[in-house]
Design an enzyme around this catalytic site. Structure first.
Site, PDB file in Angstrom:
ATOM      1  N   GLY A  58       0.819  -1.198   0.000  1.00  0.00           N
ATOM      2  CA  GLY A  58       0.000   0.000   0.000  1.00  0.00           C
ATOM      3  C   GLY A  58       0.858   1.254   0.000  1.00  0.00           C
ATOM      4  O   GLY A  58       2.044   1.218   0.323  1.00  0.00           O
ATOM      5  N   CYS A  59       0.247   2.373  -0.354  1.00  0.00           N
ATOM      6  CA  CYS A  59       0.997   3.630  -0.448  1.00  0.00           C
ATOM      7  C   CYS A  59       1.463   4.116   0.924  1.00  0.00           C
ATOM      8  O   CYS A  59       2.651   4.422   1.110  1.00  0.00           O
ATOM      9  CB  CYS A  59       0.162   4.696  -1.159  1.00  0.00           C
ATOM     10  SG  CYS A  59      -1.506   4.924  -0.482  1.00  0.00           S
TER      11      CYS A  59
END
Length: 346
Positions: free
Chosen positions: A149-150
């Site tokens: 995920g970012c």
């Protein structure tokens, strides 16, 4: 040439993959797929890709996809990849999943945080977590990659070296993260409406964001210590970028120079992590459009805390750029191939 297919090509992640792969010297964008725009040219959705000679959008069908591609990128919402990826992998196609379906190792944890049924456990077990700087060997040998995920990417790259050192009390981490609006995807909703978010900043999913267990899982994996993180994301009125400010309580007396040296040594041979000089305050604009993560360290002797600043472009190192980096490693290519080495500025 690696024949690549992109599922979810009409979303932001898909568009960014096309931008990168169109200039990649060892990749052919063989197919693009969408569940909502079958038969259309992608330039109808994204006029900026006109002239690239891209194929028409195709419906999502595992059988035909497995015959026409060497690698599939899945830039899809959570829950889609859990059913599609196993079919593709079993047919011999490599998969890089940009959703969260294979990041969490425990199915009950995934169900609790994502509110969806988990992917088959056997495929979750074989998926390599694609934080390339820390899992390169696993990525190189994988057929299925869970692209991080970012928020976890920016957070983990900053926290892992100190967690491994033992210099910070494990459960003391407070992570304050701020992201641009593109992280919410291309869907239309009141939460990303211009007049609602412009000239405003707000926290959301306090104590309940689905990236929290991902961060805790990977910190535990690399340090061997169970860790609870207080993670709070915020939405800011800009298109791209993430700034993570992480606060940790030092467990012993450690100098700024010691921690600076630790980070510089840790990331010396990692081309996309730039450890900034002591006292730096990195801006998201300084990594815009690039695959870099810039990290700065501040030791506050008065409070006995270390403050880490980490910035990425959420669409690049937080999504498509990291996916291409993983693809390069997976297929034995130089890690930097096809990735822009100079951020866009101003």
């Amino acid at each position: 040439m690696v024949r690549v297919g992109i599922v979810g090509a009409t979303g932001y992640g898909g568009a960014e993959l096309i931008r990168l792969l169109a200039g990649h010297p060892q990749v052919e964008i063989a197919n693009v797929y969408s569940s909502s725009a079958d038969g259309e040219g992608l330039e109808k959705t994204f006029p900026h890709v006109s002239g690239l000679g891209l194929p028409k959008l195709l419906p999502i069908d595992a059988d035909s996809m497995s015959k026409a591609n060497d690698l599939i990128f899945l830039a899809t919402p959570a829950g889609v990849s859990a059913g599609l990826s196993p079919q593709l992998v079993e047919s011999g196609v490599k998969v890089i999943d940009l959703s969260g379906d294979f990041r969490l190792e425990k199915g009950d944890v995934y169900k609790a945080w994502y509110k969806k049924e988990p992917a088959p456990a056997s495929f979750v077990e074989q998926a390599a977590y694609g934080l390339t700087e820390w899992n390169q060997e696993q990525v190189a040998g994988a057929s299925l990659i869970a692209n991080p995920g970012c928020y976890p990417t920016a957070t983990l790259l900053a926290l892992i070296p100190l967690m491994k050192s033992g210099w910070v009390k494990p459960n003391s981490w407070i992570v304050d993260a701020k992201s641009g609006v593109s992280g919410a995807g291309r869907g239309v909703s009141l939460g990303v409406h211009y007049s609602e978010i412009n000239e405003s900043i707000h926290a959301y999913k306090v104590g309940s964001h689905q990236h929290t267990p991902e961060i805790e899982q990977e910190l535990h994996k690399h340090s061997g210590v169970e860790t609870i993180v207080q993670f709070t994301p915020h939405l800011v009125p800009m298109t791209r970028g993430i700034l993570v400010t992480a606060y940790g309580q030092l467990s012993q007396e450690v100098s700024q120079a010691q921690i600076q040296e630790l980070y510089e040594a840790t990331y010396a041979d990692k081309p996309f992590v730039r450890v900034r000089p002591a006292g730096s305050h990195p801006h998201t604009k300084e990594v815009y459009g690039s695959n870099y993560c810039d990290i700065a360290i501040h030791v506050d002797q008065r409070t006995g805390r270390v403050v880490l600043l980490s910035v990425i472009d959420n669409m690049m190192k937080g999504a498509a750029g990291q996916a291409v980096q993983n693809m390069n490693v997976m297929f034995g290519m130089p890690e930097k191939t096809g990735l822009p080495l100079v951020p866009v500025f101003p």
